[in-house]
Design an enzyme around this catalytic site. Structure first.
Site, short mmCIF file in Angstrom:
data_model
loop_
_atom_site.label_atom_id
_atom_site.label_comp_id
_atom_site.label_asym_id
_atom_site.label_seq_id
_atom_site.Cartn_x
_atom_site.Cartn_y
_atom_site.Cartn_z
N GLU A 22 84.71 127.76 22.23
CA GLU A 22 86.23 127.57 22.44
C GLU A 22 87.22 128.05 21.79
O GLU A 22 87.03 127.92 20.70
CB GLU A 22 86.23 125.97 22.61
CG GLU A 22 87.68 125.42 23.25
CD GLU A 22 87.79 124.10 23.33
OE1 GLU A 22 87.34 123.31 22.53
OE2 GLU A 22 88.61 123.53 24.19
N GLY B 222 90.15 115.75 21.68
CA GLY B 222 90.30 116.69 20.66
C GLY B 222 88.85 117.44 20.68
O GLY B 222 88.38 117.61 21.51
N SER B 223 88.61 118.09 19.49
CA SER B 223 87.57 118.97 19.51
C SER B 223 85.97 118.16 19.55
O SER B 223 86.12 117.02 19.13
CB SER B 223 87.58 119.66 18.01
OG SER B 223 87.09 118.99 17.08
N THR B 224 85.02 118.81 20.14
CA THR B 224 83.73 118.34 20.18
C THR B 224 83.30 118.04 18.64
O THR B 224 82.69 116.84 18.48
CB THR B 224 82.96 119.35 20.91
OG1 THR B 224 83.30 119.38 22.38
CG2 THR B 224 81.38 118.79 20.70
N ALA B 225 83.56 118.82 17.90
CA ALA B 225 83.08 118.63 16.48
C ALA B 225 83.61 117.31 15.84
O ALA B 225 82.74 116.33 15.48
CB ALA B 225 83.43 119.78 15.31
N GLY C 143 84.92 114.75 17.83
CA GLY C 143 84.25 113.84 18.65
C GLY C 143 83.12 113.27 18.21
O GLY C 143 82.75 112.16 18.26
N LYS D 132 97.70 107.72 16.78
CA LYS D 132 97.81 108.60 15.84
C LYS D 132 98.18 109.82 16.55
O LYS D 132 97.11 110.54 16.95
CB LYS D 132 96.64 108.78 14.75
CG LYS D 132 97.21 109.54 13.47
CD LYS D 132 96.14 109.69 12.75
CE LYS D 132 95.35 111.10 13.00
NZ LYS D 132 96.06 112.31 12.70
N CYS E 197 92.21 122.21 26.65
CA CYS E 197 90.68 122.02 26.61
C CYS E 197 90.04 122.45 28.16
O CYS E 197 88.88 122.81 27.80
CB CYS E 197 90.29 120.53 26.30
SG CYS E 197 91.25 119.36 27.43
#
Lengths: 519, 309
Positions: free
Chosen positions: A422, A269-272, A274, A217, A325
């Site tokens: 970030e 992608g973002s840590t959130a 993840g 995706k 990143c």
């Protein structure tokens, strides 16, 4: 275009003004009189690129509309012009894609001799090289990144990833002593918008080499090179269902990750997000790789090769508009060279050319979306509000599109949001240190741990710093280098698992044959 | 065992030959190289697998876990930066000292697990040999898992495995000693520091193991052991923000989902329990030891440097 004043503290809201006379060396793009060179426009041609009005989901080697039929628009972030409509996948579409991938894995792909899988992957690499210009132009139109980066970095590296992993497909038995590697099954892969094609290659190449099939995706704003890649899959005559590509919002990605017939989850992608994915796979047997956010320290010692360091700092944070990143977003300068370094850095910053990503002279292109631009602006405003001092070169931004001036903050303290969060934009926070120990302490003082940079001519100090950095990639006297053979991935909240090299291969194999373990 | 014999017995459940009243051991926690009681002052009674009270064990708390994590974090820089040769010798030293206490361990394993002397001897021997096996990996695993990467450019590029940091270890519930050693040794051999939750029902051999660790050159804080009730402890270990990884192999699979969700809060690396639970594992098998298990608790660091004049 950034044509403007070089040194001087400029605020966000300030209007462009005439260039000042400056004692800058010619190598910075100035004439002898100190007036920056005028550049004629050098746009890359888009003549040979055909973007279709609409793309369906790519399932079983066919483009099919979503069920129920639904689409969303994709635009060029540099012009805000409509590029195409793409299918919005439903939960049922996710299932169709996974079913296709499962069938292809069980019946065809995992049963092929590795040497045959290898040849398919070599084919893909070759076709990507043959169609490199097309990929570069579409990538730039859809992502906003400068054509010189998509042309010289994204596309060649993507092809190189396929070429590298192709060679592993028939050599798996030599890679992990004492183990009998087996494919995992269906890999669910979710990739971000900052390197749409390159992240696709990082995901698909090792997965296929290991005998898995994939449902990928792409990010909602940048699906076009993925759908162009689907055409490469068709040209390479890959068996149907080996590569499936679906588009849709984040919830569709979560549906994909949760699908019970998925065996491997790979996310960049973002840590959130993840963390959400890590919770979503809890209790399953799915193997997971997470490449998440970062807040890299770029540490410059007083004995560093200064001109090289300046280029490394610029490349570290303004490459791809800072939407990276592993961007070197925190610059740590040893106090004794703070002033000369800052002067040079500001001068260099002012020579960056911001504007049309398709122009071959452009250094900093468009921010990928209005939402990301707003996020950058909000964090920059927080830097001002919290008392840091902003510097931006005086440049004229295009009337349309999502652009942000390359930005630098001085007087930043560790507690400022711009030193902690970030930003994912062209914004550098400058901090100082006196001793190596202080630099180590400050550099590691973050929940992230993706990358770091060290600049010094002293070899023993390089190794001391390298060992002390809690970061998965450390660039010494360079920055932002990538290669298919080189493992990439983070410590701490920057994620787990590695992509690239033999380490990235292991992430797509079941190596738990002895029953001792298996994530 | 008659009431008279039971009264004479020491806490490993073995009656003494003489008619002398045994001196029983107080089983305590092991934190930062010291043997404190739990800060809560609570305990719970440990029963042998064949019945009969063996001893009281500390019923540890969230505060004990926090103290243990702090001790582990403090010990980490020194332990991780010791030479691999040094760590190898220290792990070997653990085996040496366990060998000297073989009879004690055999007695405790018999009492804890309800196995006969022959079986207990095999289990203890295997636990000792496992330390020897992992001791040998200390200066080898990075040669197996590290690489020099032939990047397409003028750069020298290499990758090395490094310890992840502070690792929580949920020891297997059934295998009181061998299961614990099989999970603990691969964690600490690379330079990680561990906070271990001992088997809830069979914690006594684990406590005795910490007495070996305390006298075998393992610096205080490298291994910390908490005994107590898992329902009171596991969530706090999984949710602690300064724990980098969790070996949940010994966790009851029924609660694995909730624990994994908790561990996601700071992106912990997590090793899941096997499908049938850790008690389904044959710990005597050579499959129960692997260098890839060391790899689960390492981070690969990749370094680039230009080549030029």
């Amino acid at each position: 275009m950034c044509l403007g004043a070089i040194i001087g503290r400029v605020t966000v809201t300030r209007k462009p003004k005439k260039p000042e006379t400056l004692p800058a060396p010619a190598s910075w793009g100035m004439t002898a009189r100190g007036i920056p060179w005028e550049y004629a426009a050098a746009p890359e041609s888009t003549d040979h690129v055909a973007i279709r009005p609409e793309y369906g989901l790519f399932i079983g080697n066919e483009f099919r509309p979503s069920r129920p039929r639904d689409t969303f628009d994709v635009m060029n972030p540099a012009t805000e012009e409509h590029l195409a409509r793409v299918a919005r996948a439903s939960k049922a579409d996710v299932n169709r894609a996974v079913v296709a991938a499962r069938a292809a894995h069980d019946n065809v792909w995992s049963r092929l001799p590795g040497s045959e899988r290898a040849k398919y992957l070599y084919r893909i690499a070759r076709i990507m090289q043959e169609r490199s210009r097309e990929f570069a132009v579409v990538e730039t139109m859809n992502s906003g990144k400068p054509i010189k980066e998509s042309r010289d970095v994204d596309v060649p590296l993507a092809a190189a990833h396929f070429f590298y992993y192709a060679g592993w497909a028939d050599k798996l038995d030599y890679a992990f002593p004492g183990r009998t590697p087996r494919s995992l099954g269906v890999a669910a892969q979710i990739i971000p918008w900052n390197f749409p094609l390159l992240m696709l290659a990082w995901k698909i190449a090792p997965a296929l080499a290991a005998g898995n099939t994939v449902v990928l995706k792409p990010a909602s704003t940048t699906p076009l090179t993925a759908y162009l890649f689907a055409d490469v899959v068709r040209q390479a005559d890959l068996p149907p269902g080996v590569v499936n590509i679906i588009t849709g919002p984040g919830e569709i990605g979560m549906e994909l990750v949760r699908h019970p017939d998925v065996n491997k989850v790979a996310f960049t992608g973002s840590t959130a997000v993840g963390k959400m994915l890590a919770r979503a796979v809890a209790g399953s047997r799915k193997k997971v790789t997470l490449e998440l956010g970062g807040k890299a320290a770029n540490i410059v010692f007083d004995d560093a090769p200064l001109d090289q360091a300046i280029e490394g700092i610029i490349n570290g944070i303004y490459f791809n508009q800072g939407e990276v990143c592993c961007a070197g977003s925190r610059l740590f300068v040893q106090e004794s060279i703070y002033e000369p370094l800052l002067d040079k850095l500001k001068a260099r910053l002012s020579t960056l050319r911001v504007g049309d990503p398709l122009d071959k002279n452009t250094d900093v292109g468009a921010i990928n979306s209005a939402g990301q631009l707003a996020k950058i602006a909000e964090l920059v405003q927080s830097g001002i509000d919290e008392g840091a001092e902003i510097f931006q070169p005086d440049c004229v931004l295009p009337d349309r599109g999502f652009f942000f001036r390359p930005t630098l903050f001085t007087g930043v303290s560790q507690s400022h949001r711009i030193a902690q969060e970030e930003i994912f934009g062209p914004v550098l926070s400058v901090l100082t240190f006196r001793t190596p120990e202080e630099a180590i302490e400050k550099a590691n003082n973050t929940p992230y741990g993706l990358s770091a940079g060290v600049w010094t001519e002293k070899g023993s100090r390089i190794f001391k710093m390298v060992a002390a950095m809690k970061a998965g990639v450390v660039w010494a006297n360079t920055f932002n280098r990538f290669d298919p053979t080189s493992p990439f991935g983070g410590y701490k909240e920057s994620g787990y698992g590695r992509e690239g090299g033999i380490h990235g291969l292991g992430a797509y194999l079941d190596l738990s044959a002895d029953g001792a373990n298996g994530r | 065992m008659s009431p008279r014999q039971r009264a004479l017995a020491t806490s490993n459940g073995q009656p003494l030959a003489a008619d002398r009243l045994g001196v029983r051991k107080t089983y305590k926690l092991y934190i930062g190289g010291a043997f404190p009681r739990t800060e809560s002052g609570r305990s719970y009674e440990i029963t042998g697998a064949r019945g009969g009270a063996l001893a009281n064990a500390c019923r540890g708390t969230r505060k004990d876990i926090r103290d243990a994590v702090r001790a582990a974090r403090k010990a980490l820089p020194d332990w991780a930066s010791k030479t691999a040769y040094n760590r190898s010798q220290i792990l070997y030293r653990i085996a040496e000292l366990m060998e000297g206490r073989r009879d004690q361990f055999i007695g405790e394993v018999m009492a804890a697990e309800g196995v006969g002397r022959q079986r207990a001897t095999r289990l203890v021997n295997a636990a000792i040999d496992r330390w020897v096996w992992y001791a040998g990996w200390a200066d080898k695993y990075s040669q197996l898992m590290g690489t020099v990467n032939p990047v397409a450019g003028s750069y020298f590029n290499f990758s090395v495995p490094e310890p992840t940091g502070v690792v929580g270890v949920i020891a297997p519930e059934g295998s009181s000693l061998l299961g614990l050693v099989s999970r603990l040794a691969p964690v600490v051999v690379s330079g990680n520091c561990a906070v271990v939750l001992a088997s809830e029902s069979r914690p006594l051999p684990a406590v005795t193991l910490t007495e070996v660790l305390a006298t075998s050159d393992v610096p205080g804080g490298v291994v910390n052991l908490i005994t107590g009730l898992r329902r009171e402890l596991v969530t706090h270990l999984a949710g602690h923000m300064d724990v980098n990884a969790l070996d949940a192999y010994g966790l009851d699979p029924a609660v694995a989902t909730a624990v994994e969700e908790t561990a996601a809060e700071n992106v912990k690396r997590l090793v899941r329990p096997p499908a049938g639970g850790a008690d389904s594992v044959d710990w005597l098998s050579s499959e129960a030891q692997s260098p890839y298990l060391i790899g689960e608790f390492t981070e690969t660091k990749t370094v680039w440097h230009p080549i030029g004049s």
